[in-house]
Design a protein around this motif. Structure first.
Motif, PDB file in Angstrom:
ATOM      1  N   ASN A  45       0.066   5.504   5.034  1.00  0.00           N
ATOM      2  CA  ASN A  45      -1.102   5.591   4.163  1.00  0.00           C
ATOM      3  C   ASN A  45      -2.260   6.035   5.050  1.00  0.00           C
ATOM      4  N   LEU A  83      -1.152   9.261   0.366  1.00  0.00           N
ATOM      5  CA  LEU A  83       0.066   8.773   0.997  1.00  0.00           C
ATOM      6  C   LEU A  83       0.857   9.971   1.502  1.00  0.00           C
ATOM      7  N   GLN A  91       0.814  -1.213   0.000  1.00  0.00           N
ATOM      8  CA  GLN A  91       0.000   0.000   0.000  1.00  0.00           C
ATOM      9  C   GLN A  91       0.853   1.271   0.000  1.00  0.00           C
TER      10      GLN A  91
END
Length: 387
Positions: free
Chosen positions: A259, A272, A233
């Motif tokens: 994140n 992010l 991620q």
């Protein structure tokens, strides 16, 4: 009158002429049958580059401090001194004094509190002495038991409480005295200053605002379809930031630290957060408020290639085999990048991709590969004719 011989002479000549014509036709050799020539298309090719390709995700954002703090006065008074660095754009260190409030009244309050504490401690010692005298006197009395009051225990507890209150008063006076100095809580750059020399401030007055400089953060929006190209991620991914520094294109390195885990309800984007350590100590400082583009390193696609989008069709990618035949190799389109696409597949047996247009292509048909020099000459002629 014509004789019979004269009547049949024209018919005889006609029959002889027809016979001679037939004879000539019979003697003429039949024409040779021509074998139809096979049509061979001429194509241009170029080598295809197959490699393990690192996918990247592009974004953009604003350089912001990790923390911003509004400095507020906790005590009131007159500003009697300001630090030279306490101005917009000034750089300060943790623990630096930014401004001084007149502390004469707070010095007096501290002296008074210390005097009260000394008096309370003296009274406590006296009460302890009285309590010991009372104990000795009650020991001489044998026909009665001493009470709490007789042993002066309530009086002693009262004096202990007074000492504690006086000690708290000293601590409060010391805190108020220390608060006459406005101190930077961390390494920072001054955003604003709201006071001047001689200003009168009260408790809660805004002194100024500063931004922490040990870490810079960039909040990067990422489309949901691009999140699949990032490992974990995006956490801990390497980021290359690009922007102009004094008019010169410059790059900095950052890293994704978290994140946010929420899709923004308005932009429908993931976010992010990247960090740069000590941005103002770099050779080319990364200044707060700078707008940067970001390239985030993601997953690695093995045996991948970048080719023009128009070369990929339903049957796959057109190649010229070693024996000069047309072959369509199925490929998987991983991602589109402008006019190009990233493809993946087993292309180890094929080297030359056909880049010219094909007329009615058929799998396995013979082709003629134009030499590189010929292709360049043809291109030059075409450009000249266009001019």
């Amino acid at each position: 009158m014509a004789t019979k011989k004269q009547k049949f002479l024209p018919f005889l000549i006609l029959l002889i002429s027809v016979g001679v014509a037939i004879g000539f036709v019979m003697l003429k050799e039949p024409p040779e049958e021509k074998v139809p020539e096979e049509f061979v298309q001429v194509v241009r090719t170029k080598p295809i580059e197959v490699t393990d390709l690192v996918m990247t995700v592009n974004s953009q954002g604003m350089i912001m401090p990790e923390e911003k703090t509004v400095m507020v006065a906790q005590v009131g008074g007159k500003i009697v001194k300001l630090a030279p660095a306490f101005r917009r754009g000034g750089m300060v260190k943790a623990g630096d004094v930014l401004a001084w409030i007149d502390d004469s009244d707070y010095q007096t309050q501290l002296v008074e509190a210390q005097a009260n504490l000394a008096s309370a401690r003296a009274a406590l010692q006296q009460e302890k002495a009285k309590g010991r005298v009372a104990e000795v006197e009650w020991e001489q009395i044998t026909n009665a038991s001493p009470s709490e009051l007789g042993l002066r225990k309530p009086q002693l507890a009262q004096e202990v409480a007074r000492v504690r209150a006086a000690t708290a008063g000293v601590s409060r006076a010391e805190r108020n005295l220390s608060r006459t100095q406005i101190i930077a809580p961390y390494d920072a750059i001054i955003d604003t200053r709201n006071i001047g020399l001689g200003s009168i401030v009260g408790s809660g007055s805004v002194i100024g605002e500063l931004s922490r400089t040990d870490i810079a953060q960039i909040r990067l929006p990422i489309a949901d379809k691009d999140m699949g190209f990032l490992n974990f991620q995006g956490i801990d991914a390497k980021v290359t930031l690009s922007a102009l520094f004094n008019g010169v294109p410059t790059q900095w390195q950052a890293r994704i630290v978290r994140n946010e885990g929420i899709i923004d309800s308005k932009s429908r984007m993931n976010y992010l957060v990247a960090e740069v350590v000590a941005p103002y100590t770099l050779e080319k400082p990364l200044r707060f408020g700078s707008y940067v583009t970001a390239q985030i390193d993601g997953i690695v696609i093995p045996n991948a290639s970048i080719v023009p989008r128009h070369l990929v069709e339903a049957r796959g990618l057109a190649f010229a085999t070693q024996d000069n035949k047309l072959h369509f190799e199925p490929v998987s389109v991983v991602r589109q990048q402008g006019d190009n696409v990233i493809i993946a597949g087993d292309l180890s047996n094929y080297r030359n991709i056909i880049v010219s247009a094909l007329d009615a292509p058929v799998e396995g048909m013979k082709i003629s590969v134009m030499a590189e020099s010929s292709a360049q000459d043809a291109q030059s002629v075409a450009v000249s004719e266009a001019k």
